[in-house]
Design an enzyme around this catalytic site. Structure first.
Site, PDB file in Angstrom:
ATOM      1  N   HIS A 131       0.875  -1.176   0.000  1.00 50.61           N
ATOM      2  CA  HIS A 131       0.000   0.000   0.000  1.00 50.61           C
ATOM      3  C   HIS A 131       0.915   1.229   0.000  1.00 50.61           C
ATOM      4  CE1 HIS A 131      -2.744   2.964   1.882  1.00 50.61           C
ATOM      5  NE2 HIS A 131      -3.746   2.181   1.526  1.00 50.61           N
TER       6      HIS A 131
ATOM      7  N   ASP B  19       3.129  -4.472   8.065  1.00 49.12           N
ATOM      8  CA  ASP B  19       1.904  -3.695   7.912  1.00 49.12           C
ATOM      9  C   ASP B  19       0.742  -4.674   8.090  1.00 49.12           C
ATOM     10  OD1 ASP B  19      -0.380  -2.503   6.978  1.00 49.12           O
ATOM     11  OD2 ASP B  19       0.513  -1.682   5.159  1.00 49.12           O
TER      12      ASP B  19
ATOM     13  N   GLN C 158      -4.423  -5.255   6.867  1.00 50.03           N
ATOM     14  CA  GLN C 158      -5.401  -6.201   6.305  1.00 50.03           C
ATOM     15  C   GLN C 158      -5.294  -7.580   6.958  1.00 50.03           C
ATOM     16  OE1 GLN C 158      -7.799  -5.302   4.375  1.00 50.03           O
ATOM     17  NE2 GLN C 158      -7.077  -3.309   3.670  1.00 50.03           N
TER      18      GLN C 158
ATOM     19  N   LYS D 153     -10.380  -0.898  10.572  1.00 44.79           N
ATOM     20  CA  LYS D 153     -10.423  -2.106   9.747  1.00 44.79           C
ATOM     21  C   LYS D 153     -10.693  -3.350  10.589  1.00 44.79           C
ATOM     22  CE  LYS D 153      -7.325  -0.195   6.278  1.00 44.79           C
ATOM     23  NZ  LYS D 153      -8.104   0.188   5.101  1.00 44.79           N
TER      24      LYS D 153
ATOM     25  N   CYS E 115      -4.874   2.514  -3.760  1.00 43.93           N
ATOM     26  CA  CYS E 115      -3.687   3.002  -3.022  1.00 43.93           C
ATOM     27  C   CYS E 115      -2.485   2.103  -3.247  1.00 43.93           C
ATOM     28  CB  CYS E 115      -3.964   3.129  -1.523  1.00 43.93           C
ATOM     29  SG  CYS E 115      -5.112   4.423  -1.121  1.00 43.93           S
TER      30      CYS E 115
END
Ligand code: PMP
Length: 406
Positions: free
Chosen positions: A122, A199, A202, A225, A363
């Site tokens: 991202h 990261d 997700q 999220k 993104c």
């Protein structure tokens, strides 16, 4: 037992109709919905207890401070960090990564050092590193991915050397859905003395994570999220590392003593939390993680895994479908196109059927460049989605494909 119908009752928005059609919400990768429990807890704090944290001696301030620190403990337990000193509240994944790029970058990155990211990151896990490399005259290297959307681990191995100081990698790609072999990446990077930032934007809502087992140096995620509020997120960092890093932002709460001659800084985690935080957001995030824990992330993961398999099976039957990302290890995200139809038209026509998906560059412009496309359509699932919704979605795609063929 995992009961999707019971879970759906906690999310009133799922009862909404859009243009007279029942909402089918498949844009969970962008943001998830919040359950009543989260909204009610935050409302209770706004209406009954609101008062600034860490500052007051009075009842309300203490009440908010306690709830804020309880939420920190909830996060610690949720990701199995060693200590609450390692849990820093931020505005979200983006701010968490920027914090590391600034503070870790200041202390650890020198001219000629190398930072590795992957081609499927991202923008939030690319641009802060590019800016750091520019400031420090360091070099950014990129691990490519293959036709299925899996990282080329051989290339990664070749990029590793003693000059590499940090590797930034998404646990789950927000475009391809690929679940990257982060443990393997962490161990390989550590063997060369490089640190690793994962990261987790997700991953946190789909995969149980354990900081001590993973052994990553940093882990970032966003509240919104994982069924929590917007404007709040987490940076996990290993204590020994955070202690060596200078503060990023200066102001109230991050100091021990302020003198014009010399100011000293607060202990962890407050050293990295300058100013009034979104403490009611933090309390809401704690409630969201408690909610997820109550259902059980392992059960959520197996329900979603089954739903994903079903969705992939169904979407493959849509004529002229193009799928981006078919990794063996894939989670929650299906990016696609239909031959001859612009992704924007796909999203707009699905919207008219009450179906919410994401379209555009997601993104992640380097992923678009990899495939030579201007954009994609993306459906992303959460624990409250059902097979019936997948059927409605795929039926919608078939209708659109037919309209354009005529
Ligand atoms: N990384 C990934 C993999 C993401 O999916 C996102 C959100 N789309 C981000 C980072 C940025 O998260 P936020 O906008 O909440 O800071």
């Amino acid at each position: 037992m995992f009961d999707v119908n019971r879970i759906r009752k906690d999310f009133p928005i799922l009862e909404e109709e859009i243009y007279g059609k029942p909402l089918v919400y498949l844009d969970n990768g962008a943001t998830t919905q919040r359950p009543l429990q989260v909204v009610e807890r935050m409302t209770e704090y706004y209406l009954r207890y609101n008062s600034n944290v860490h500052r007051g001696v009075h009842y309300l301030s203490n009440k908010c401070t306690d709830a804020n620190e309880q939420a920190r403990e909830t996060v610690r337990e949720f990701i199995n960090a060693v200590s609450t000193d390692e849990i820093i509240f931020t505005r979200g994944t983006t701010e968490s990564i920027n914090l590391v790029a600034h503070s870790f970058g200041e202390a650890f990155i020198r001219e000629g050092d190398e930072i590795i990211v992957t081609e499927m990151e991202h923008h939030a896990n690319i641009v802060p590193w590019q800016m750091l490399c520019e400031r420090k005259k360091a070099v950014l290297k990129v691990v490519p991915f293959n036709g299925k959307g899996e990282l080329n681990m051989e290339e990664f191995g070749k990029l590793l050397n003693e000059r590499v100081k940090l590797v930034g990698v998404a646990y789950v790609s927000n475009v391809l859905g690929t679940v990257n072999p982060v443990k393997e990446i962490i161990d390989a990077a550590h063997a060369f003395g490089a640190y690793v930032l994962v990261d987790g934007a997700q991953a946190i809502q789909h995969i149980p994570v354990d900081m001590q087992a993973l052994d990553c140096d940093f882990f970032a995620f966003s509240g919104h999220k994982v069924y929590g509020p917007t404007g709040v997120g987490v940076l996990y960092g290993k204590r020994g590392l955070l202690e060596q890093m200078p503060p990023w932002q200066g102001g109230g709460e991050m100091i021990k003593e302020v003198r014009f001659e010399k100011t000293t800084y607060n202990d962890l985690p407050f050293k990295f939390e300058a100013g009034t935080p979104d403490f009611i957001g933090v309390i809401g995030l704690g409630e969201a993680l408690e909610y997820v824990k109550g259902i059980g992330l392992q059960d959520i993961a197996s329900y979603e895994h089954d739903l994903m398999n079903y969705a992939m099976e169904q979407i493959r039957t849509v004529p002229n479908i193009i799928l981006f990302g078919e990794a063996a290890e894939k989670s929650s995200v299906i990016s696609f196109g239909i031959g001859g139809i612009h992704h924007f038209d796909l999203g707009t026509l699905l919207d008219k059927m009450g179906i919410a998906i994401r379209t555009g560059q997601l993104c992640a412009e380097p992923v678009m460049q990899h495939y030579g496309v201007t954009g994609m359509a993306r459906a992303s699932i959460a624990m409250y989605n059902t097979r019936e919704e997948i059927d409605v979605f795929c039926e919608g795609l078939r209708k659109i494909e037919k309209i354009f063929k005529l």
